[in-house]
Design an enzyme around this catalytic site. Structure first.
Site, PDB file in Angstrom:
ATOM      1  N   LYS A 259     -36.331  25.747   1.873  1.00 29.90           N
ATOM      2  CA  LYS A 259     -35.643  25.277   0.670  1.00 29.90           C
ATOM      3  C   LYS A 259     -35.686  26.365  -0.384  1.00 29.90           C
ATOM      4  CE  LYS A 259     -33.715  21.292  -0.634  1.00 29.90           C
ATOM      5  NZ  LYS A 259     -32.969  20.362   0.229  1.00 29.90           N
TER       6      LYS A 259
ATOM      7  N   VAL B 187     -22.755   2.135  -4.297  1.00 33.67           N
ATOM      8  CA  VAL B 187     -21.506   2.206  -3.538  1.00 33.67           C
ATOM      9  C   VAL B 187     -20.821   3.547  -3.816  1.00 33.67           C
ATOM     10  CG1 VAL B 187     -19.561   0.820  -2.722  1.00 33.67           C
ATOM     11  CG2 VAL B 187     -21.293  -0.253  -4.137  1.00 33.67           C
ATOM     12  N   GLY B 188     -21.603   4.624  -3.704  1.00 34.49           N
ATOM     13  CA  GLY B 188     -21.054   5.972  -3.841  1.00 34.49           C
ATOM     14  C   GLY B 188     -20.315   6.385  -2.589  1.00 34.49           C
ATOM     15  N   ASN B 189     -20.092   7.677  -2.418  1.00 33.73           N
ATOM     16  CA  ASN B 189     -19.284   8.166  -1.298  1.00 33.73           C
ATOM     17  C   ASN B 189     -19.850   7.781   0.063  1.00 33.73           C
ATOM     18  OD1 ASN B 189     -17.385   9.381  -2.950  1.00 33.73           O
ATOM     19  ND2 ASN B 189     -18.516  11.306  -3.064  1.00 33.73           N
TER      20      ASN B 189
ATOM     21  N   TYR C  93     -19.935   3.798   0.435  1.00 36.43           N
ATOM     22  CA  TYR C  93     -18.594   3.229   0.622  1.00 36.43           C
ATOM     23  C   TYR C  93     -18.165   3.359   2.078  1.00 36.43           C
ATOM     24  CZ  TYR C  93     -13.586   2.438   0.318  1.00 36.43           C
ATOM     25  OH  TYR C  93     -12.316   1.949   0.530  1.00 36.43           O
TER      26      TYR C  93
END
Length: 364
Positions: free
Chosen positions: A80, A181-183, A186
Site C-alpha cells: 500500500k 445504495v451506492g454504485n 445498487y
C-alpha cells in the site's frame, strides 16, 4: 514508534520513503509480504495529522492487502502507498510522475492502483512513468469501473453464506436489508431483485434510495432503522464499523454479507455474532471482486476470465465457513487462517518476490 520492532512483529519486508521537493511529493510505500507474488495495493492520499500516523496507516493497509489477495486466490502479495497531502488542493502532474518513477525503481515488487483520494486520471499520470499500475483508463486496456464486478462477487458470496445458514443458496423470497445504495450496492440490488429477493434499503442519499425503490420495488427505511428490520440477511454496503455494541442487539438477520470494508468495529464483535449463530461472510473475502478484476489487467485484461475468477468468491466463502466450523473459531479468524495457510504453503518453496521470467509480470 519503534519501526523495526513493529515491522518484525508483523513480518513486513520493506518500507520506502519517497520525497520530491519540487512537486511536494511525500509518499510512503509499505510492502508487507511477497511470498505469493508482487505486492498489489492502492495509493491513498490523505491529510494525516503527522508522519507517524501516515506510516501506521500504510503498514496497516499493506498487511490487509496481503490477506485480501491471498484469500482471493491471487498470485499477489500485499502492499500500500499513502501520500501525505490534501487531494483537493495538493495534487499536481509532477507529483504523480515523480511517484511513478519511484514505483518503477522497485522493478515490479510493488504494483499500485486507485484508492481513497486518488483517481483514474492520477493512475494515468503514474502510467506515463511505469507499467506497474492498474486501474488506468480503459483506453490503455484497463478493466474500467470495478463496481459491477465487485457487486457480483458480493452476490456470489452472499449465496454461499445463505447456503450455510438456510441449507440452500437460493435467495428467492429472502428478505435482504441493504445498508447503502451506492454504485456497488445498487448493482448488488439488481442481482438480488433478478433472483426474486425482497429488498429493504437505506442511504443518506435520498435519490439513491428512490432509484432502488423505483427500479427494484425495494422498501425504504430510515438509516437508523435498518438494523432492526425483520430480514434474513443484513448487507452492510456503506461505512465500516456498523457491526458494533449498539447494532448487534438489534439484528434479526441470520446472515451478514455485504460490500463494506471493516464491518466489525472491533474483533470482539465478530466473536459476538459467532456466539449468536449468525453466519458472517468476512468483508475482505466477499468484497474482493474489485481487486480480482483489476489484477486481471496484469495478464492483459479479459472480462470473461475476470468474471469467472470473481465467481470463485462463492467457494472462498464456503472454505472460510468450513474452517470456522472445523476449528471452532469465528468467521473473521477463519478468513485470516485461510490466507495464512495459503501463504505458508507457498513459503516453503519461495521466500521473497524478485522480478524474473516466471511471475505474473512476465505475462504483461
Amino acid at each position: 514508534m519503534e519501526l523495526f520492532k513493529y515491522m518484525e512483529k508483523y513480518d513486513y519486508e520493506q518500507l520506502v520513503f519517497c520525497q520530491d521537493e519540487q512537486s511536494g511529493l511525500k509518499a510512503i510505500i509499505a510492502i508487507h509480504d511477497t511470498t505469493l507474488g508482487p505486492a498489489l495495493g492502492g495509493t491513498r492520499m490523505w491529510t494525516y495529522e503527522n508522519e507517524e500516523a501516515a506510516i501506521e496507516d500504510a503498514l496497516r493497509l499493506a498487511r490487509g492487502m496481503t490477506y485480501k489477495n491471498a484469500a482471493a486466490g491471487l498470485n499477489l502479495g500485499g502492499g500500500k502507498t499513502v501520500i501525505i497531502g490534501d487531494p483537493r488542493k495538493d495534487k499536481n502532474e509532477e507529483m504523480f510522475r515523480a511517484f511513478g518513477r519511484y514505483i518503477q525503481g522497485l522493478n515490479g515488487r510493488y504494483i499500485t492502483a486507485e484508492d481513497v483520494g486518488t483517481t483514474v486520471e492520477d493512475m494515468d499520470i503514474i502510467h506515463d512513468e511505469t507499467d506497474y499500475v492498474t486501474g488506468i483508463s480503459p483506453a490503455f486496456g484497463s478493466s474500467g469501473n470495478p463496481s459491477p464486478v465487485t457487486a457480483y462477487g458480493v452476490y456470489r458470496g452472499m449465496k454461499a453464506a445463505a447456503k450455510a445458514a438456510f441449507g440452500t443458496d437460493s435467495l428467492e423470497g429472502k428478505t435482504i436489508a441493504v445498508q447503502g445504495v451506492g454504485n456497488v450496492a445498487y448493482n448488488l440490488c439488481r442481482h438480488l431483485h433478478e433472483e426474486g429477493a425482497n429488498l429493504i434499503v437505506t442511504d443518506i442519499n435520498k435519490q439513491s434510495v428512490q432509484r432502488a425503490v423505483e427500479d427494484f420495488g425495494a422498501r425504504a427505511v430510515d438509516p437508523d432503522d435498518i438494523y432492526s428490520q425483520d430480514c434474513d440477511i443484513y448487507a452492510p454496503c456503506a461505512l465500516g464499523a456498523t457491526i458494533n455494541d449498539d447494532t448487534i442487539k438489534q439484528l434479526k438477520a441470520k446472515v451478514i454479507a455485504g460490500a463494506a470494508n471493516n464491518q466489525l468495529k472491533e474483533t470482539r464483535h465478530g466473536d459476538q455474532i459467532h456466539e449468536m449463530g449468525i453466519v458472517y461472510a468476512p468483508d475482505y473475502v466477499i468484497n474482493a471482486g474489485g481487486v480480482i478484476n483489476v489484477a486481471d489487467e496484469l495478464y492483459g485484461y479479459n472480462a470473461e476470465r475476470a468474471l469467472k475468477k470473481v465467481e470463485g468468491i462463492y467457494g472462498n466463502i464456503e472454505r472460510v465457513l468450513e474452517i470456522s466450523q472445523r476449528d471452532g473459531i469465528p468467521a473473521y479468524l477463519a478468513a485470516d487462517r485461510l490466507a495464512e495457510e495459503r501463504i505458508e504453503r507457498m513459503r516453503r518453496s519461495r521466500s521473497q518476490f524478485l522480478q524474473n521470467g516466471h511471475s505474473v509480470l512476465s505475462r504483461r
